[in-house]
Scaffold this active site. Structure first.
Site, short mmCIF file in Angstrom:
data_model
loop_
_atom_site.label_atom_id
_atom_site.label_comp_id
_atom_site.label_asym_id
_atom_site.label_seq_id
_atom_site.Cartn_x
_atom_site.Cartn_y
_atom_site.Cartn_z
N SER A 114 -9.78 -1.17 -1.80
CA SER A 114 -9.87 -2.25 -2.79
C SER A 114 -8.98 -3.44 -2.49
O SER A 114 -9.25 -4.55 -2.95
CB SER A 114 -9.53 -1.70 -4.18
OG SER A 114 -8.37 -0.89 -4.12
N ARG A 115 -7.90 -3.22 -1.75
CA ARG A 115 -6.97 -4.34 -1.49
C ARG A 115 -6.17 -4.08 -0.23
O ARG A 115 -6.28 -3.01 0.39
CB ARG A 115 -6.07 -4.61 -2.69
CG ARG A 115 -5.31 -3.40 -3.16
CD ARG A 115 -4.81 -3.56 -4.60
NE ARG A 115 -4.35 -2.27 -5.11
CZ ARG A 115 -3.09 -1.86 -5.08
NH1 ARG A 115 -2.15 -2.67 -4.60
NH2 ARG A 115 -2.75 -0.68 -5.55
N TYR A 136 8.76 8.81 1.69
CA TYR A 136 7.65 8.09 2.33
C TYR A 136 7.61 8.42 3.83
O TYR A 136 6.54 8.74 4.37
CB TYR A 136 7.82 6.58 2.11
CG TYR A 136 6.72 5.73 2.70
CD1 TYR A 136 5.46 5.70 2.13
CD2 TYR A 136 6.96 4.95 3.83
CE1 TYR A 136 4.45 4.90 2.67
CE2 TYR A 136 5.96 4.15 4.37
CZ TYR A 136 4.71 4.13 3.79
OH TYR A 136 3.71 3.34 4.33
#
Ligand code: NAP
Length: 244
Positions: free
Chosen positions: A11-12, A152
């Protein structure tokens, strides 16, 4: 019949650029998103108005049954899945002593469990077709680790481990599995960084700039192309030379 690509987190940011690049190259693209329906729909409309094939599809990659549904929908409608790009991901910044177990779970469930679930379901179709291209988006921090990004970094290192193991397991079925490990790329994910931090990152990068989503999309497009048919289990650094 055109090749079919599923792009998670399309989406982005980097994912949207991957969707654009693959659609321009003739792929039918399933633009996966989690919550940003409007952006995914706008991207699909933009691509369709240019004569390309693209469709938005909501699915949380952490949800096993939703992932199964995504692939049964795609194979039911388009007959196959040729390409899977596992791009959906979330970042986390902070001292390891401040990380809650819930924060650990969100990062690991999205970045590595989601990648595993998507690979597992895509591979059912790819193995029977004896063809497939999987590209997992890791990070340069998954390669070398980053202070204050322990969770992360660990999740993105796990993506590299999964990629290398799968490359060996499914190579005999004509499927390649590779990673792209981006450096700092100008997207929403970098919003939290101050201007000074971005300047510092640019200064530490031999090529003197942060990346664009298009830089990463081109690396992905190469790895899914026939030009990369003898490349599997690779980690392609796209980081301007910051980590070599
Ligand atoms: P971004 O702009 O924050 O976009 C994240 C994308 O992932 C969005 O499309 C989002 O969907 C989707 N997403 C998040 N959680 C999801 C879930 N549970 N299920 C399905 N989709 C989900 O991120 P980005 O910067 O483009 O990063 C893309 C990938 O590159 C990530 O894996 C990231 O770790 C990696 N990466 C980024 C950088 C960087 O500097 N930007 C550097 C190295 C690696 P919604 O729009 O619906 O929320």
């Amino acid at each position: 019949m055109s090749k079919v690509a599923v792009v998670s987190g399309g989406s982005r940011g980097i994912g949207a650029s991957i969707c654009r690049t693959l659609a321009q190259q003739g792929y039918t693209v399933l633009i996966n998103y989690r919550v940003n329906k409007e952006k995914a729909e706008a991207l699909a409309s933009e691509l369709k108005s240019l004569g390309f094939n693209a469709e938005p599809y909501q699915c949380d990659v952490r949800d096993e049954s939703a992932v199964k549904e995504l692939f049964s929908y795609t194979v039911g409608k388009y007959g196959k899945v040729d390409v899977l790009v596992n791009n959906a991901g979330v970042a986390h910044y902070g001292l390891v002593t401040d990380v809650s177990t819930e924060e650990w779970d969100i990062v690991f469930d999205t970045n590595i469990k989601g990648t595993f679930l998507m690979c597992r379901e895509a591979l059912r179709d790819m193995v029977s077709n004896k063809y497939g291209r999987i590209v997992n988006i890791s990070s340069m921090w998954g390669v070398c680790g980053a202070s204050c990004e322990a969770v992360y970094s660990a999740s993105k290192a796990a993506v590299i481990g999964l990629t290398k193991a799968l490359a060996q397991e499914v190579g005999p079925s004509g499927i390649t599995v590779n990673c792209v490990a981006p450096g700092a790329v100008q997207t929403d994910m970098m919003k939290e960084l101050s201007e000074d931090t971005v300047k510092m990152l640019e200064g530490e990068t031999p090529l003197g700039r942060v990346g664009t989503p298009e830089d990463i999309a081109e690396a992905v497009a190469f790895l899914v192309s026939d030009k990369a048919s003898f490349i599997t289990g690779a980690v392609l650094n796209a980081n301007g030379g910051m980590v070599i």
